[in-house]
Enzyme design. Structure first.
Site, PDB file in Angstrom:
ATOM      1  NE  ARG A  74      -2.507  -2.642   2.399  1.00 15.97           N
ATOM      2  CZ  ARG A  74      -2.746  -3.118   3.600  1.00 15.97           C
ATOM      3  NH1 ARG A  74      -3.491  -2.439   4.434  1.00 15.97           N
ATOM      4  NH2 ARG A  74      -2.232  -4.268   3.981  1.00 15.97           N
TER       5      ARG A  74
ATOM      6  CD  GLU B 196      -2.011  -5.288  14.395  1.00 21.79           C
ATOM      7  OE1 GLU B 196      -2.048  -4.774  13.266  1.00 21.79           O
ATOM      8  OE2 GLU B 196      -2.903  -5.153  15.242  1.00 21.79           O
TER       9      GLU B 196
HETATM   10  P1  AMP Z   1       3.713  -2.914  11.607  1.00 25.35           P
HETATM   11  O1  AMP Z   1       5.006  -3.427  11.029  1.00 25.35           O
HETATM   12  O2  AMP Z   1       3.253  -3.756  12.753  1.00 25.35           O
HETATM   13  O3  AMP Z   1       3.785  -1.447  11.917  1.00 25.35           O
HETATM   14  O4  AMP Z   1       2.603  -3.126  10.497  1.00 25.35           O
HETATM   15  C1  AMP Z   1       2.426  -2.219   9.434  1.00 25.35           C
HETATM   16  C2  AMP Z   1       2.167  -2.917   8.139  1.00 25.35           C
HETATM   17  O5  AMP Z   1       1.195  -3.952   8.275  1.00 25.35           O
HETATM   18  C3  AMP Z   1       1.637  -1.949   7.110  1.00 25.35           C
HETATM   19  O6  AMP Z   1       2.243  -2.239   5.859  1.00 25.35           O
HETATM   20  C4  AMP Z   1       0.155  -2.194   7.100  1.00 25.35           C
HETATM   21  O7  AMP Z   1      -0.350  -2.137   5.785  1.00 25.35           O
HETATM   22  C5  AMP Z   1      -0.032  -3.572   7.711  1.00 25.35           C
HETATM   23  N1  AMP Z   1      -0.996  -3.591   8.822  1.00 25.35           N
HETATM   24  C6  AMP Z   1      -0.731  -3.909  10.116  1.00 25.35           C
HETATM   25  N2  AMP Z   1      -1.813  -3.840  10.892  1.00 25.35           N
HETATM   26  C7  AMP Z   1      -2.819  -3.437  10.079  1.00 25.35           C
HETATM   27  C8  AMP Z   1      -4.202  -3.130  10.297  1.00 25.35           C
HETATM   28  N3  AMP Z   1      -4.776  -3.230  11.502  1.00 25.35           N
HETATM   29  N4  AMP Z   1      -4.932  -2.724   9.232  1.00 25.35           N
HETATM   30  C9  AMP Z   1      -4.359  -2.605   8.002  1.00 25.35           C
HETATM   31  N5  AMP Z   1      -3.079  -2.872   7.740  1.00 25.35           N
HETATM   32  C10 AMP Z   1      -2.305  -3.280   8.754  1.00 25.35           C
END
Ligand code: AMP
Length: 182
Positions: free
Chosen positions: A69, A106
């Site tokens: 994205r 996550e």
């Molecule tokens: P993080 O590395 O945990 O900060 O996760 C960020 C990445 O995971 C981004 O590329 C987001 O597109 C995706 N992502 C994580 N959690 C979500 C969520 N609740 N909704 C949409 N995308 C998420």
């Protein structure tokens, strides 16, 4: 929260177009769906414009977008501020020589790769993604850029999930977000 962000009337319109889907892709995840934002040309343009207004004239030569994205928001920002766009991709997608960084999501583990030679030492870079959750993805992206000698000026996301405290993992690098979701 920045005062600018609180006062800008475009923010509410952007926030209202993000669909929250509970329990996707797993139970307990509140998925922030930006495809509904893309369906509204004004809200999509306002999103890009807010970033462009912030980064124009800041001498940024690289916009690095995170798959997938970050590939939606990064290129229009790069074109408007006169920077190159560098895709940071999931493993085994880039055909040339790459450097890689593993990270924890996550929901799961992953890895990002960047083409060797895409970014030169000393370049000023902006990292773009749709969302920060735990911050692991942005950390991996910054590591890739810093390993080749670039300076990461800031990370920019449309959405922050502040409860996950991802901001604290960015080693003091500034993060700019348009919308917070709890
Ligand atoms: P993080 O590395 O945990 O900060 O996760 C960020 C990445 O995971 C981004 O590329 C987001 O597109 C995706 N992502 C994580 N959690 C979500 C969520 N609740 N909704 C949409 N995308 C998420």
């Amino acid at each position: 929260m920045s005062a600018y962000r609180d006062k800008d009337p475009r923010i509410h319109g952007i926030q209202s177009k993000i669909r929250v889907v509970p329990d996707f892709p797993k139970p307990g995840i509140m998925f922030q769906d930006i495809t509904t934002l893309l369906l509204d040309p004004k809200a999509f343009k306002d999103t890009v414009d807010l970033f462009v207004e912030r980064y124009k004239g800041k001498n940024i030569s690289v916009v690095a977008g995170i798959e997938a994205r970050g590939f939606i928001f990064g290129p229009p920002i790069a074109l408007e501020i006169g920077a190159k766009f560098v895709p940071l991709r999931k493993p085994k997608k880039l055909p040339g020589k790459v450097i890689s960084e593993e990270y924890v999501l996550e929901y799961g583990r992953d890895c990002l790769e960047m083409h060797v030679g895409a970014v030169e030492p000393g370049e000023r870079a902006l990292v773009v993604d749709d969302l920060i959750a735990t911050g692991g993805t942005l950390c991996a992206a910054m590591n890739l850029l810093e390993r080749v000698g670039a300076e990461v000026v800031e990370c920019a996301c449309v959405i922050e999930l502040p409860d996950l405290k991802g901001r604290e993992r960015l080693n003091g690098k500034p993060l700019y977000v348009l919308v917070e979701s709890h």
